[in-house]
Design an enzyme around this catalytic site. Sequence first.
Site, short mmCIF file in Angstrom:
data_model
loop_
_atom_site.label_atom_id
_atom_site.label_comp_id
_atom_site.label_asym_id
_atom_site.label_seq_id
_atom_site.Cartn_x
_atom_site.Cartn_y
_atom_site.Cartn_z
N HIS A 79 0.81 -1.22 0.00
CA HIS A 79 0.00 0.00 0.00
C HIS A 79 0.84 1.27 0.00
CE1 HIS A 79 -4.02 -1.83 0.54
NE2 HIS A 79 -3.28 -2.84 0.93
N ASP B 8 3.43 9.40 -1.11
CA ASP B 8 2.23 8.68 -0.68
C ASP B 8 2.00 7.54 -1.66
OD1 ASP B 8 0.08 8.25 0.98
OD2 ASP B 8 -0.62 10.33 0.88
#
Length: 736
Positions: A164, A371
């Site tokens: 992730h 991110d």
Amino acid sequence: MAKTIIVSNRLPVKIQKVNNELVYQPSEGGLATGLGSIYKEGDNVWIGWPGLYVDNKSTKEKINDELKKNNMRPVFLTEEEIRDYYEGFSNETLWPTFHYFNNYAIHEQSLWEAYVTVNQKFCKEIIRIAEPGDTIWIHDYQLLILPQLVRYKLPESSIGFFLHIPFPSYEVFRLLPWRKELLNGLLGADLIGFHTYDDMRHFLSSVNRIVSLSHTNGQVEVENRRVLVDAFPMGIDYEKYHETAGSAETIKKEVRYRTSIGETKLIVSIDRLDYSKGIPNRLLAFEEFFKKYPNWKGKVSLLMVLVPSRDKVERYKELKEEIDELVGRINGQFGRLNWTPVHYFYRSFPLNSLSAFYRMADVGLVTPMRDGMNLVAKEYIASKLDKTGVLVLSEMAGASKELLDSILINPNDVDQMVEALNTALTMPKAEQKRRIETMQSSLRKYNIHHWVKVFMDRLHYIKERQMLLSTQLLDAEITEEISERYASAKRRLIFADYDGTLSPYTDDPTAAGPDKELLQVLKTLSQDEKNKIIIISSRDRNTLKCWLGHLNIDMVAEHGVWLKEAGEDFQLIDKVENRWKYEIRPILEDYVGRTPGSFLEEKDYSLVWHYRRVETGLGELRMRELTSHMKYLAPNMNLQVLDGECIVEVKSLEVNKGKAAGRWLEKYGDADFIMSFGDDWTDEDTFRVMPEHALTIKVGSAPSIAEYRTHSYKEVRKLLRTLSQTNRLVNNHHKE
Ligand code: GDG
């Protein structure tokens, strides 16, 4: 029935102790929603840490029973494990490194050991409940080595892994002392997924440089298992965010908030408090914005929600202080009695409140330094029912690869962020609408359910591919069958390529001469008068003669240009046109000049550019350049371009291994045992001319028309050794 086992560090549930009672609250995270449709069904199950330390047995049992009812299985962690595996290695080693904050990373062996122990604990729990045919889907950076641990215990299992967070460039990843173990750990999976193509290529480059495995179209061969690496940009539960934004509860909250804030324009930012999220830079830009555009004072506010996170870690405490100070400075500097520049909340909100913030915000400001994806950016767009609003988004977030109609910024460039804010706040409504609509239609389609489906489909795909390849494997049973056919045959022809088939590839091609074992097996086989052994190679004739000329075997050199029967000299197959070399040689020389470490080899009927010793990456780059250059020229010149193991060879189309092999097939038409081995695609020409009853054996996993497959030259040797012994056993038997 086969089930799906989801594994992540945290379970999709929050358990809290309230007045000595355990309270269970389903987690609202995107992952929990997306996978909810899976783990709640039938026997499927989600394994993870329940998120709190439990010290007594009866509470553990209670939690266990309660979770079991909801298809969840807890992995309990000790206080030391929480500190060393979770807060330590996961959050203070991996998290900073993977987000390019490598100078924040701590490298401590004891933390790594705790990480291994806890991954083993997760593995144990999987083994306890997994059955043949189950699918195991492991999530995120806390469990990077789990795929390999499971693979050891359940070699046939179907394992998917999704990361992730970003996968950093090789130059950063290599700094980790446990880089090899981490990569090998991940490669235990069958499918490894990332949010973006960049993460995927960083991973593949680390795999190539650190564990020396190359890939073809994202597929890596790991100990005879094909692993697929791919990008799966994660979506959100679009309908949920869209519907929540229209709900009465959300609208009621919006009215309440609006009444207290007043009619100023609003910029919203929502993050977990983390240094990767670029919060100080965002505040600096907001401060600069009022200096550069003072007319916005009193007319626009920033609503900043920071969700407390990892507050025991020193870095996070420091960051919190820095942010508090910046907010104080901005509010102190510009604030008025009836206007607060930054509305700052250090806590979490229920979904309806979040949704109301999204609705109210004229600008969504998302400025991470790094991110993996960033779901807030997507949720903001999905919540815009009236289709007005502008997203300002960092290009360092995975989401920036999809949300191209946002205003993309570099979070290190404060001036650019200032301009982006002004552009966003002054953007005409029609333009806002066009942008939001485009992004909404893409987010609606590529939602979380789509993400889950595509990932699962790809996992099934690669499992099927693996099975297809493995069905053709030369196993003990087939070997025995071949031995029997061999033993009863009257005349045998055995064709074998040399490099990669009988011998391994080496860094120095001139050092790949036959070893004792190979010479011995070839000698024994060739001494049997029923056998004819033919080595068909792309090597030059002098090398072959020097290495194997003393044996009773026939040879084909340079892809079929030169033929030699045992005891005789090499003969030219036909007169072959060679003038093309004048044109092609200077091109290859140019590539040698531009590529240190590469060299040109001239064979009688071909030219070979070698890049085995070129810097990793550069060699492959030049190879692609050269082959596409050559493939454009080749058809008009009746040439063939072969890209083999660290070589590009250009040769005349008139010669090939198959044409050469045909001579032996013609001459020994009565052969009742024919076998042919090869590892690269030039050997496909040999396979192609083989009669139907011949045994064709491909070495390696590349596509082939061969009937059987082996993993490496070692198994070819083993088979030949078995045959040479079969031969002896049969002879002895006859003598008795
Ligand atoms: C990791 C990666 C990747 C936030 N505050 C509240 C709240 N949230 C929800 C948001 C969003 C989620 O938390 C945060 O997700 P992000 O994607 O923004 O970031 P990470 O937590 O760091 O997640 C990230 C993600 O994994 C998925 O793969 O995108 O890159 O770092 O859904 O809405 N939810 C509620 N109240 C809050 O106060 N209810």
